[in-house]
Scaffold this active site. Sequence first.
Site, PDB file in Angstrom:
ATOM      1  N   THR A 220     -13.647 -12.347   7.217  1.00 56.34           N
ATOM      2  CA  THR A 220     -12.387 -12.277   6.480  1.00 56.34           C
ATOM      3  C   THR A 220     -11.684 -13.620   6.371  1.00 56.34           C
ATOM      4  O   THR A 220     -11.228 -14.025   5.299  1.00 56.34           O
ATOM      5  CB  THR A 220     -11.445 -11.261   7.145  1.00 56.34           C
ATOM      6  OG1 THR A 220     -12.089  -9.985   7.182  1.00 56.34           O
ATOM      7  CG2 THR A 220     -10.142 -11.147   6.380  1.00 56.34           C
TER       8      THR A 220
ATOM      9  N   GLN B 116      -8.323  -6.043  -1.740  1.00 57.20           N
ATOM     10  CA  GLN B 116      -8.117  -5.827  -0.314  1.00 57.20           C
ATOM     11  C   GLN B 116      -7.873  -7.163   0.394  1.00 57.20           C
ATOM     12  O   GLN B 116      -8.581  -8.147   0.151  1.00 57.20           O
ATOM     13  CB  GLN B 116      -9.328  -5.121   0.305  1.00 57.20           C
ATOM     14  CG  GLN B 116      -9.164  -4.775   1.767  1.00 57.20           C
ATOM     15  CD  GLN B 116     -10.282  -3.879   2.294  1.00 57.20           C
ATOM     16  OE1 GLN B 116     -10.990  -3.249   1.531  1.00 57.20           O
ATOM     17  NE2 GLN B 116     -10.437  -3.816   3.607  1.00 57.20           N
TER      18      GLN B 116
ATOM     19  N   ARG C  74       0.093   0.383   7.097  1.00 57.85           N
ATOM     20  CA  ARG C  74      -0.440   0.996   8.321  1.00 57.85           C
ATOM     21  C   ARG C  74      -0.502  -0.081   9.400  1.00 57.85           C
ATOM     22  O   ARG C  74      -0.648  -1.280   9.097  1.00 57.85           O
ATOM     23  CB  ARG C  74      -1.810   1.617   8.076  1.00 57.85           C
ATOM     24  CG  ARG C  74      -2.864   0.666   7.530  1.00 57.85           C
ATOM     25  CD  ARG C  74      -4.205   1.361   7.369  1.00 57.85           C
ATOM     26  NE  ARG C  74      -5.236   0.455   6.867  1.00 57.85           N
ATOM     27  CZ  ARG C  74      -6.540   0.681   6.948  1.00 57.85           C
ATOM     28  NH1 ARG C  74      -6.981   1.800   7.531  1.00 57.85           N
ATOM     29  NH2 ARG C  74      -7.410  -0.173   6.460  1.00 57.85           N
TER      30      ARG C  74
ATOM     31  N   TRP D  12      -1.952  -2.445  11.946  1.00 51.15           N
ATOM     32  CA  TRP D  12      -3.223  -3.050  12.330  1.00 51.15           C
ATOM     33  C   TRP D  12      -3.338  -3.172  13.843  1.00 51.15           C
ATOM     34  O   TRP D  12      -4.410  -2.962  14.412  1.00 51.15           O
ATOM     35  CB  TRP D  12      -3.325  -4.421  11.660  1.00 51.15           C
ATOM     36  CG  TRP D  12      -4.549  -5.221  11.966  1.00 51.15           C
ATOM     37  CD1 TRP D  12      -5.746  -4.774  12.427  1.00 51.15           C
ATOM     38  CD2 TRP D  12      -4.685  -6.636  11.807  1.00 51.15           C
ATOM     39  NE1 TRP D  12      -6.627  -5.827  12.572  1.00 51.15           N
ATOM     40  CE2 TRP D  12      -6.007  -6.973  12.203  1.00 51.15           C
ATOM     41  CE3 TRP D  12      -3.829  -7.651  11.369  1.00 51.15           C
ATOM     42  CZ2 TRP D  12      -6.480  -8.293  12.166  1.00 51.15           C
ATOM     43  CZ3 TRP D  12      -4.302  -8.950  11.338  1.00 51.15           C
ATOM     44  CH2 TRP D  12      -5.619  -9.257  11.734  1.00 51.15           C
TER      45      TRP D  12
END
Length: 566
Positions: A326, A378, A468, A470
Site C-alpha cells: 500500500t 480505494q 470504519r 482501522w
Amino acid sequence: MGAGKKIGILAVSLILVVGAVIGVVAVVRSSNGNNEHKQQQQPPSTTVKAIESFCAPTDYKDACTQSLSAVAKNETATPKDYIMAALQATLDEVEKALDLAGKTVVNKDADPYNHMAVQDCKDLLDQAVGTLQASYSMVGDTELHTLKDRAHELRSWITSVYTLQSTCKDQIENPEYKTAIENGMVNATQLTHNAINIVAELAEAFKAFNLPFDLKPARRLMGLNSYPSWFGAADRRLLRAQSRGQITPNVVVAKDGSGQFKTIGDAINSYPKKHQGRFIIYVKAGVYEEYINIDPKKTEIMIYGDGPDKTVVTGKRNYGIMKIGTMNTATFSSNAVGFIARSMTFRNTAGPDGHQAVALRINGDRSAVFQCNIEGYQDTLYYHSSRQFYRDCMISGTIDFIFGQGDAVIQNSLIVVRRPKDNQFNTITADGREVKKGSDGLILQNCRIVAEKELDLVKSRIASYFGRPWRPEALTVVMQSDIGDFIRPEGWLPWSTTDPKYFHHKTCFYFEHANRGPGAAVDKRSKEFKNFKVLSPQEAAKYTPGQFLKGQDWLPNTQLPFQLGL
C-alpha cells in the site's frame, strides 16, 4: 484498507540474520513481566514521587521505571531531565530495532515484495530515529517554564514515531522474519507508547515538583481568514503572491520544454544540498505520468500548478493487480517537513480492481494542501503521520479512501464518494490511531459529502458509511458538514462483528457535530459503537484546527480563509 493480509506471500528465498533477537527483547518486554530492574539500586526516596508521577499514565510501568532509573538517582533533576531520559531510552531502543532490521536480508529476485517491505521498514525506522533525535533536542533547547508551549508539538512528533514503527511491521508479511523484527521492536514500541502518555500528562508530572503547568492556550485564538501557525511570514507572503501570479519559483517544470525540467522528479532531484528556506517548484499545465517520493531531507518544498484541472500527476500502482504494498502504490509521496501543495491534481487510475491504490501519501510534519484534487478509489489519500491541513480540496474514492495515522484536518472540501464494485461497500474514512492519548486522528469540518452520479443511481443497494475503525483507538470527527442522503442511517460501519481481533467499534471514538443535510440525522446511528457521541459546541471546539493542530498564531487578512474555531 483490508481487514486481513494486504498482500500475498511470494516464493521466499532469503538470508535472515536475527541472532541477537532474543537478547534484544529483554527486560522491558512486558509491564507484568521481568522484575530484573527491582534488583537494581533503588532511587533516593525524594525522587520516588517523581518517578511515580511520570510513570502513572503509562501502560508499561516496569519499562517506564527502568528508563528513568538513572536520572532518578539525581535528587536535583528537573522535569526536563526526566522527559529527556524517557526520550533517550526510547531512541536507544529504536536504534537497536533499526540495527536488527538492517541485518535482515531478503533475496530481491525471489521475493521482490518482501525485499521492498524490509527496505521500507529500515527507512521508516531511520525516520523514527531522526524524529526522536529532533524531539530530544527540542526538549533540551527549551526553557523549563516554556516547555508547555511545545507539549502538543512534542506529542505529535512522538506519536509519529509510533506510527512509523507500526507501518514498518505492517509492511512485512512473511511470518519468519516479520515475527523476528516484531520481537526486536517490543522495547521500542513500549517505550514510545509510554513517551506519548508521559507527554500527554505532563501537567500531572509537574505537580510532583510543585510546578505549575498550564496546557491551555495563552490567549484566545483568532477565528477566520488566516494561515496555520507553522506558516511563517515568508510563507504567507509566498502563498498570497502565488495566488496573484507574482511568485518566482526556484525551478519550472514543463512537458513542452519551456521550463528547466520536463519531469517533476527531475525538479525535485535538483533540490540543492544544504538548501535553506523554501524551495519552490512550479509545474505548468500537463499530465505527468510519474511517481514521486520526496526524501525526508528535502524539507520546505512548495509545489504548485496551473489548477487541478490543468496540472495532473497520475499513476496506477496498486496492490490488487500489481501486488505492490500500500505505501508504495502512492502516485505522489512526501516524507519531508513543511511540504505545501497547491492547485494540482494527484491521481491513481487503478480503479476498483486495483484495491489499495494511493494517489497522495503525506508523512511529513507541518504539511498543507490547498485547492487540490486527490482522486482514486480505494485508499486514495493516505495521511500517514504528523500534522496535516487540507483546504478547498476535492477528494474522491470508495473504500477507506481517506485513511492514515496522522493528525489531519480537512476543511471546506468536497468529498466525492464513487461507485465501487457491485459486491463492495463505501467507507469514506479509516483512521488508525493506536494510542488513546496520541495526537493523531481525522477531522472533517465544513465539508460537502456527496455521491457521484454513478453511485447515486444505485445508492439503495450499495451501502455507504462515514467510515470504519482501522485500529482500536481510531478517532474521527465529522462536523458542520453537508451530508448527502446516500449515507446509511447507521452512519458508521464496524471493521468486523465476528472476529474479536477487529472489534474496534467497541473502543474507537466517532463523533459528529452540527452536520446538515438528509444524511445528517443521528437518531439511527449504529449502537455498535460504544463511544459514539454527538458533541456539544464546547466539546467540538477541541477538534477545530486551532486546538487540534494548535494553531494559536494564526493571522487574518490573507487570500485563503481558514476557520480555526467552529
